[in-house]
Design a protein around this motif. Structure first.
Motif, PDB file in Angstrom:
ATOM      1  N   LEU A   1      -5.570   3.554   1.969  1.00 23.13           N
ATOM      2  CA  LEU A   1      -4.629   3.244   1.198  1.00 23.13           C
ATOM      3  C   LEU A   1      -3.962   4.447   0.707  1.00 23.13           C
ATOM      4  O   LEU A   1      -2.710   4.535   0.083  1.00 23.13           O
ATOM      5  CB  LEU A   1      -5.445   2.724   0.031  1.00 23.13           C
ATOM      6  CG  LEU A   1      -5.531   1.235   0.140  1.00 23.13           C
ATOM      7  CD1 LEU A   1      -6.438   0.659  -0.940  1.00 23.13           C
ATOM      8  CD2 LEU A   1      -4.535   0.437   0.151  1.00 23.13           C
ATOM      9  N   ASP A   2      -4.543   5.599   0.606  1.00 25.90           N
ATOM     10  CA  ASP A   2      -3.713   6.941   0.466  1.00 25.90           C
ATOM     11  C   ASP A   2      -3.134   7.786   1.534  1.00 25.90           C
ATOM     12  O   ASP A   2      -2.571   8.702   1.484  1.00 25.90           O
ATOM     13  CB  ASP A   2      -4.522   8.070  -0.645  1.00 25.90           C
ATOM     14  CG  ASP A   2      -5.986   8.162  -0.184  1.00 25.90           C
ATOM     15  OD1 ASP A   2      -6.362   7.414   0.846  1.00 25.90           O
ATOM     16  OD2 ASP A   2      -6.580   9.223  -0.586  1.00 25.90           O
TER      17      ASP A   2
ATOM     18  N   ILE B   1      -3.769  -0.747   7.118  1.00 22.67           N
ATOM     19  CA  ILE B   1      -4.127  -0.048   6.004  1.00 22.67           C
ATOM     20  C   ILE B   1      -5.540  -0.729   5.641  1.00 22.67           C
ATOM     21  O   ILE B   1      -5.769  -1.706   5.302  1.00 22.67           O
ATOM     22  CB  ILE B   1      -3.084  -0.344   4.765  1.00 22.67           C
ATOM     23  CG1 ILE B   1      -1.823   0.134   5.321  1.00 22.67           C
ATOM     24  CG2 ILE B   1      -3.551   0.542   3.576  1.00 22.67           C
ATOM     25  CD1 ILE B   1      -0.763   0.064   4.480  1.00 22.67           C
TER      26      ILE B   1
ATOM     27  N   PHE C   1       2.338   9.732   6.924  1.00 23.79           N
ATOM     28  CA  PHE C   1       3.829   9.845   6.732  1.00 23.79           C
ATOM     29  C   PHE C   1       4.175  10.960   6.047  1.00 23.79           C
ATOM     30  O   PHE C   1       5.272  11.211   5.630  1.00 23.79           O
ATOM     31  CB  PHE C   1       4.278   8.545   6.058  1.00 23.79           C
ATOM     32  CG  PHE C   1       4.274   7.423   6.776  1.00 23.79           C
ATOM     33  CD1 PHE C   1       5.181   7.078   7.610  1.00 23.79           C
ATOM     34  CD2 PHE C   1       3.365   6.369   6.454  1.00 23.79           C
ATOM     35  CE1 PHE C   1       5.339   6.000   8.408  1.00 23.79           C
ATOM     36  CE2 PHE C   1       3.340   5.108   7.035  1.00 23.79           C
ATOM     37  CZ  PHE C   1       4.388   4.980   8.157  1.00 23.79           C
ATOM     38  N   ASP C   2       3.662  12.208   6.071  1.00 27.76           N
ATOM     39  CA  ASP C   2       3.883  13.490   5.684  1.00 27.76           C
ATOM     40  C   ASP C   2       4.857  13.948   6.555  1.00 27.76           C
ATOM     41  O   ASP C   2       4.786  14.135   7.622  1.00 27.76           O
ATOM     42  CB  ASP C   2       2.837  14.339   5.214  1.00 27.76           C
ATOM     43  CG  ASP C   2       2.020  14.365   4.120  1.00 27.76           C
ATOM     44  OD1 ASP C   2       2.573  13.492   3.400  1.00 27.76           O
ATOM     45  OD2 ASP C   2       1.189  15.199   4.006  1.00 27.76           O
TER      46      ASP C   2
ATOM     47  N   LEU D   1       8.283  13.276   7.149  1.00 27.79           N
ATOM     48  CA  LEU D   1       9.077  12.432   8.210  1.00 27.79           C
ATOM     49  C   LEU D   1      10.241  11.732   7.312  1.00 27.79           C
ATOM     50  O   LEU D   1      10.333  10.667   7.158  1.00 27.79           O
ATOM     51  CB  LEU D   1       7.870  11.225   8.594  1.00 27.79           C
ATOM     52  CG  LEU D   1       6.890  11.783   9.828  1.00 27.79           C
ATOM     53  CD1 LEU D   1       6.313  10.650  10.078  1.00 27.79           C
ATOM     54  CD2 LEU D   1       7.868  12.168  11.045  1.00 27.79           C
ATOM     55  N   PRO D   2      10.952  12.589   6.780  1.00 25.04           N
ATOM     56  CA  PRO D   2      11.794  11.918   5.853  1.00 25.04           C
ATOM     57  C   PRO D   2      12.837  11.181   6.339  1.00 25.04           C
ATOM     58  O   PRO D   2      13.563  10.184   6.208  1.00 25.04           O
ATOM     59  CB  PRO D   2      12.762  13.318   5.302  1.00 25.04           C
ATOM     60  CG  PRO D   2      12.110  14.427   6.287  1.00 25.04           C
ATOM     61  CD  PRO D   2      11.038  14.050   6.736  1.00 25.04           C
TER      62      PRO D   2
ATOM     63  N   PRO E   1      12.744   6.371   7.509  1.00 20.54           N
ATOM     64  CA  PRO E   1      13.060   4.940   6.908  1.00 20.54           C
ATOM     65  C   PRO E   1      14.732   4.851   7.442  1.00 20.54           C
ATOM     66  O   PRO E   1      15.206   3.592   7.376  1.00 20.54           O
ATOM     67  CB  PRO E   1      13.035   5.554   5.460  1.00 20.54           C
ATOM     68  CG  PRO E   1      12.124   6.160   5.337  1.00 20.54           C
ATOM     69  CD  PRO E   1      12.200   7.222   6.510  1.00 20.54           C
TER      70      PRO E   1
ATOM     71  N   VAL F   1      10.255  -2.112   7.759  1.00 21.04           N
ATOM     72  CA  VAL F   1       9.063  -3.004   7.871  1.00 21.04           C
ATOM     73  C   VAL F   1       9.101  -4.390   8.084  1.00 21.04           C
ATOM     74  O   VAL F   1       9.976  -5.123   7.694  1.00 21.04           O
ATOM     75  CB  VAL F   1       8.088  -2.895   6.626  1.00 21.04           C
ATOM     76  CG1 VAL F   1       6.936  -3.740   6.518  1.00 21.04           C
ATOM     77  CG2 VAL F   1       7.841  -1.356   6.052  1.00 21.04           C
TER      78      VAL F   1
ATOM     79  N   VAL G   1       3.962  -7.689   7.005  1.00 20.66           N
ATOM     80  CA  VAL G   1       2.783  -7.434   6.343  1.00 20.66           C
ATOM     81  C   VAL G   1       1.773  -8.561   6.307  1.00 20.66           C
ATOM     82  O   VAL G   1       1.977  -9.582   5.603  1.00 20.66           O
ATOM     83  CB  VAL G   1       3.212  -6.704   4.937  1.00 20.66           C
ATOM     84  CG1 VAL G   1       1.753  -6.258   4.117  1.00 20.66           C
ATOM     85  CG2 VAL G   1       4.185  -5.610   5.118  1.00 20.66           C
TER      86      VAL G   1
ATOM     87  N   PRO H   1      -2.354  -9.881   5.847  1.00 22.62           N
ATOM     88  CA  PRO H   1      -3.753  -9.584   5.477  1.00 22.62           C
ATOM     89  C   PRO H   1      -4.829  -9.760   6.597  1.00 22.62           C
ATOM     90  O   PRO H   1      -4.315 -10.895   7.125  1.00 22.62           O
ATOM     91  CB  PRO H   1      -3.929 -10.246   4.138  1.00 22.62           C
ATOM     92  CG  PRO H   1      -3.092 -11.440   4.389  1.00 22.62           C
ATOM     93  CD  PRO H   1      -1.875 -10.871   5.086  1.00 22.62           C
TER      94      PRO H   1
ATOM     95  N   VAL I   1      -5.028  -4.490   5.859  1.00 22.12           N
ATOM     96  CA  VAL I   1      -3.666  -4.990   5.752  1.00 22.12           C
ATOM     97  C   VAL I   1      -2.827  -4.536   7.098  1.00 22.12           C
ATOM     98  O   VAL I   1      -3.162  -3.411   7.375  1.00 22.12           O
ATOM     99  CB  VAL I   1      -2.894  -4.758   4.575  1.00 22.12           C
ATOM    100  CG1 VAL I   1      -1.445  -5.094   4.739  1.00 22.12           C
ATOM    101  CG2 VAL I   1      -3.717  -5.279   3.605  1.00 22.12           C
TER     102      VAL I   1
ATOM    103  N   VAL J   1       0.443  -4.097   9.316  1.00 18.80           N
ATOM    104  CA  VAL J   1       1.734  -3.726   8.781  1.00 18.80           C
ATOM    105  C   VAL J   1       2.469  -3.346  10.176  1.00 18.80           C
ATOM    106  O   VAL J   1       1.985  -2.612  10.834  1.00 18.80           O
ATOM    107  CB  VAL J   1       2.125  -2.684   8.018  1.00 18.80           C
ATOM    108  CG1 VAL J   1       3.286  -2.116   7.790  1.00 18.80           C
ATOM    109  CG2 VAL J   1       1.206  -2.762   6.693  1.00 18.80           C
TER     110      VAL J   1
ATOM    111  N   GLY K   1      10.403   7.812   2.925  1.00 15.40           N
ATOM    112  CA  GLY K   1      10.666   8.811   3.571  1.00 15.40           C
ATOM    113  C   GLY K   1      10.294  10.292   2.853  1.00 15.40           C
ATOM    114  O   GLY K   1      10.021  11.134   3.349  1.00 15.40           O
TER     115      GLY K   1
ATOM    116  N   PHE L   1      -0.865   9.450  -4.488  1.00 19.74           N
ATOM    117  CA  PHE L   1      -2.047  10.042  -4.114  1.00 19.74           C
ATOM    118  C   PHE L   1      -1.997  11.692  -3.744  1.00 19.74           C
ATOM    119  O   PHE L   1      -2.834  12.222  -3.075  1.00 19.74           O
ATOM    120  CB  PHE L   1      -2.761   9.298  -3.142  1.00 19.74           C
ATOM    121  CG  PHE L   1      -3.180   8.041  -3.773  1.00 19.74           C
ATOM    122  CD1 PHE L   1      -4.261   7.923  -4.718  1.00 19.74           C
ATOM    123  CD2 PHE L   1      -2.584   6.786  -3.349  1.00 19.74           C
ATOM    124  CE1 PHE L   1      -4.751   7.008  -5.361  1.00 19.74           C
ATOM    125  CE2 PHE L   1      -3.061   5.624  -4.040  1.00 19.74           C
ATOM    126  CZ  PHE L   1      -4.155   5.586  -4.687  1.00 19.74           C
TER     127      PHE L   1
END
Lengths: 207, 207
Positions: free
Chosen positions: A13-14, A165, A177-178, A180-181, A184, A189, A192, A194, A200, A202, B171, B177
């Motif tokens: 989740l994080d 997730i 996702f660090d 990766l500006p 988007p 997406v 989503v 469950p 989940v 996605v 992005g 977190f």
């Protein structure tokens, strides 16, 4: 047209895909217990529903696989020898050509069951070209780890990103996702959904 | 025992709670269009199901609110004057004492409908003590923004974190977190429930 697809790539989740201190006896590192619980029933042959469908989808119409070196094994730096033959046993579950990104190429490694590991020190787009050719008209699956998926996403080479997730928090580790500006702008997406497990599913696709 | 609760705190799939360049005409910044789509029907009086329940839950048994200064308004640094009276209009939807964390205290600001804004330059635990007293036996709700929730989480002061994950990618922006390595030791995911909107509702509670 062959597509590059990521399947069953699981983050917390994080946002963490690999915990801390990845090593031989902890392929996903520490702090991510339960990350792949959603696929345990499928491994036992008891998978059902959305989770099981996601587990299976990654094998459909795939003719080649790309993975980072950490998904091949725990050895870092230059190969001390060629003893290490992958996390995957003598009959890996691929049954096609697998392209392993590494700064340390070594001879191709044919395994039982039709899997051959190829080791490439090349840019993502070159690796994708090689894999696409090997896939013979089928799609190419992109495995992990985090850095590998990020590298292909950053260059806009991924056609379909199927994320899972997991309902856990890691606190630290490698975040998908660090840095990766621009993602988007190129991706949206699509769904989503469950799973029965608390995970989940996605789907991220091109815009 | 009064509890500190976060409700309807919404992040993107890539973990962003506030986009880039937050400002007067973009309270949540850029790159997060659709972040709060899940609550739109509730604002129109047409809310249903899980999304609507999450929207309403934040008002139940709450006797005081804590928020960061950016949730009070767009003014940064020293207050040029006391003209700015909050994003929330003359009759804010709180109807109780609201404690605004700021490095620049100013006199308390009574509004219509029973809301009074108090401005505190104090540590999270002190602010929580003040708010708990004001809540008169009810719980305290912790609003945003990201930095504020992070500060209370880092000190283990949050009892219940009700997150919403919106089906969008930002992005860039402030990630909830980031820099919270110890949270998993103190908290666990209690539930993950999809809303009809495509958003996913996640409840994080103390272990």
């Amino acid at each position: 047209m062959a597509r590059l697809r990521v399947h069953a790539f699981t983050i917390t989740l994080d946002g963490v895909g690999t915990g801390t201190d990845q090593r031989a006896d902890a392929p996903f590192g520490d702090g991510v217990d339960g990350l792949h619980d959603w696929m345990e029933p499928s491994f036992r042959g008891e998978g059902t529903g959305v989770d099981h469908a996601a587990f299976l989808a990654g094998d459909e119409n795939v003719g080649a696989t790309i993975m980072g070196r950490n998904m091949f094994g725990p050895v870092r730096g230059a190969w001390p020898d060629e003893q290490w033959r992958g996390w995957w046993g003598e009959d890996p579950p691929y049954h096609h050509d697998v392209f392993v990104l590494t700064h340390y190429p070594r001879p191709s490694l044919p395994m039982d069951g039709g899997t051959t590991f190829h080791f490439l020190a090349a840019a993502p787009s070159e690796v994708l070209d090689r894999a696409t050719e090997a896939a013979g008209g089928k799609d190419v699956r992109l495995g992990g780890g985090v850095a590998t998926v990020r590298a292909f996403l950053a260059e806009g080479l991924v056609d379909e990103l199927n994320l899972v997730i997991a309902p856990i928090l890691a606190g630290a580790g490698e975040r998908l996702f660090d840095g990766l500006p621009d993602v988007p702008a190129g991706y949206r997406v699509a769904s989503v959904v469950p799973g029965g497990s608390g995970a989940v599913h996605v789907q991220v696709v091109r815009r």
